[in-house]
Design a protein around this motif. Structure first.
Motif, short mmCIF file in Angstrom:
data_model
loop_
_atom_site.label_atom_id
_atom_site.label_comp_id
_atom_site.label_asym_id
_atom_site.label_seq_id
_atom_site.Cartn_x
_atom_site.Cartn_y
_atom_site.Cartn_z
N THR A 78 89.53 -19.01 56.16
CA THR A 78 89.01 -18.70 54.83
C THR A 78 89.84 -17.61 54.16
N LEU A 79 90.20 -17.88 52.91
CA LEU A 79 90.81 -16.85 52.06
C LEU A 79 89.70 -16.21 51.23
N TYR A 80 89.76 -14.90 51.09
CA TYR A 80 88.82 -14.16 50.26
C TYR A 80 89.63 -13.50 49.14
N MET A 93 84.19 -12.31 43.88
CA MET A 93 84.96 -12.65 45.08
C MET A 93 84.86 -14.17 45.26
N VAL A 94 85.99 -14.82 45.40
CA VAL A 94 86.04 -16.26 45.60
C VAL A 94 86.44 -16.54 47.05
N GLU A 95 85.70 -17.44 47.70
CA GLU A 95 86.04 -17.89 49.05
C GLU A 95 86.71 -19.25 48.95
N PHE A 96 87.86 -19.38 49.63
CA PHE A 96 88.64 -20.61 49.57
C PHE A 96 88.89 -21.09 50.99
N LYS A 103 87.83 -24.37 46.84
CA LYS A 103 86.92 -23.24 46.68
C LYS A 103 85.56 -23.61 47.26
N ILE A 104 84.97 -22.69 48.05
CA ILE A 104 83.67 -23.01 48.66
C ILE A 104 82.55 -22.09 48.17
N ALA A 105 82.89 -20.95 47.56
CA ALA A 105 81.85 -20.05 47.07
C ALA A 105 82.44 -19.03 46.11
#
Length: 278
Positions: A78-80, A93-96, A103-105
């Motif tokens: 996961t990238l934050y 903050m985007v979670e990838f 993108k997941i969140a």
């Protein structure tokens, strides 16, 4: 200590104002502080892909509207990706997911950023997160001290996830000056129980407005003592804003760096910095 070496590695056409990068599996993941895309650059094929981080992604977003993605870290797959928090619309903050390439969140960090400001006595106009690291148990946030108060602060958050209960610690640092201007944190990476950080001298007293760039340094914080054990000037002209580990041996670490030229030109230069360890 042996000589540090800085060299241009390659250029990437299609991304400007690069503000963070992560090297993984011979690819570079980059963010730009005036774009709402995550960029994936395959170093062998020189192919550049764009991944949307917002509903209506675009590039060269006006300053007052941009999400100001300034910091990025990774843990497992996961990238934050973090907004700087320097204005009210920069708290996301985007979670990838790197495996699914999507993108997941998207998370609102307004409350966390407010707690950080209160705990570390950082005024809203001096708050500007530019570097973040995560090791699975702790999050390390670097506040860039380019406001009036020069608050170069390391905020350590002990929590597996940022929406859980956490403990918080803050350490302030007085960084070196270049041409009479105090340098301020612009990015960092965690390796071998130490934080290697970049800092730039920019002749401005604002976290919002840019100023004349007077050069950049690299330094290291020992996580056991929380003290800086070295700093080194690496450029008299570049505003380096991204740092990632490229390779490491017992004798040296090689980093990749990107810079923010504060322009609308969609072109970025990637540098290689070699740091001796003995």
């Amino acid at each position: 200590m042996e000589k540090f070496t800085l060299e241009i590695l390659f250029h990437i056409i299609g991304i400007g104002a690069a503000s963070g990068l992560i090297y993984k599996d011979n690819s570079l993941y980059l963010i730009s502080d005036n774009s709402s895309y995550l960029y994936e650059y395959h170093m062998n094929s020189q192919d550049l892909q764009r991944h949307a981080l917002t509903t209506d992604p675009t590039e060269n977003i006006p300053k007052k509207d941009k999400p100001d993605f300034e910091a990025m870290t990774t843990f497992q797959d996961t990238l934050y990706i973090f907004g700087s928090g320097s204005t009210a619309n920069r708290n996301k903050m985007v979670e990838f997911d790197l495996a699914q390439k999507k993108k997941i969140a998207t998370n609102d960090l307004s409350n966390l950023y407010e707690v950080m400001q209160n705990f570390a006595s950082i005024k809203p106009e001096d708050f500007n997160i530019e570097g973040i690291m995560h090791d699975g148990e702790n999050w390390y946030f670097l506040n860039r001290g380019n406001g009036i108060a020069n608050k170069n602060t390391l905020l350590s958050v002990h929590a597996k996830k940022l929406d859980q209960e956490f403990s918080l610690m803050a350490n302030d640092y007085k960084l070196p000056k270049i041409k009479g201007v105090r340098t301020s944190f612009t990015d960092a990476v965690l390796t071998d129980n130490a934080i290697y950080f970049l800092a730039t001298a920019e002749n401005s007293k604002s976290t919002y407005h840019d100023g004349e760039v007077l050069g950049s340094i690299i330094g290291r914080i020992n996580l056991e003592t929380m003290k800086i054990d070295f700093t080194k000037k690496i450029s008299p002209t570049n505003k380096f804003e991204g740092l990632t580990v490229y390779s490491k041996t017992e004798h040296q670490i090689q980093f990749l760096l990107c810079e923010d030229k504060d322009s609308d030109v969609l072109e970025s230069t990637i540098y290689k910095l070699t740091v001796p360890l003995k």
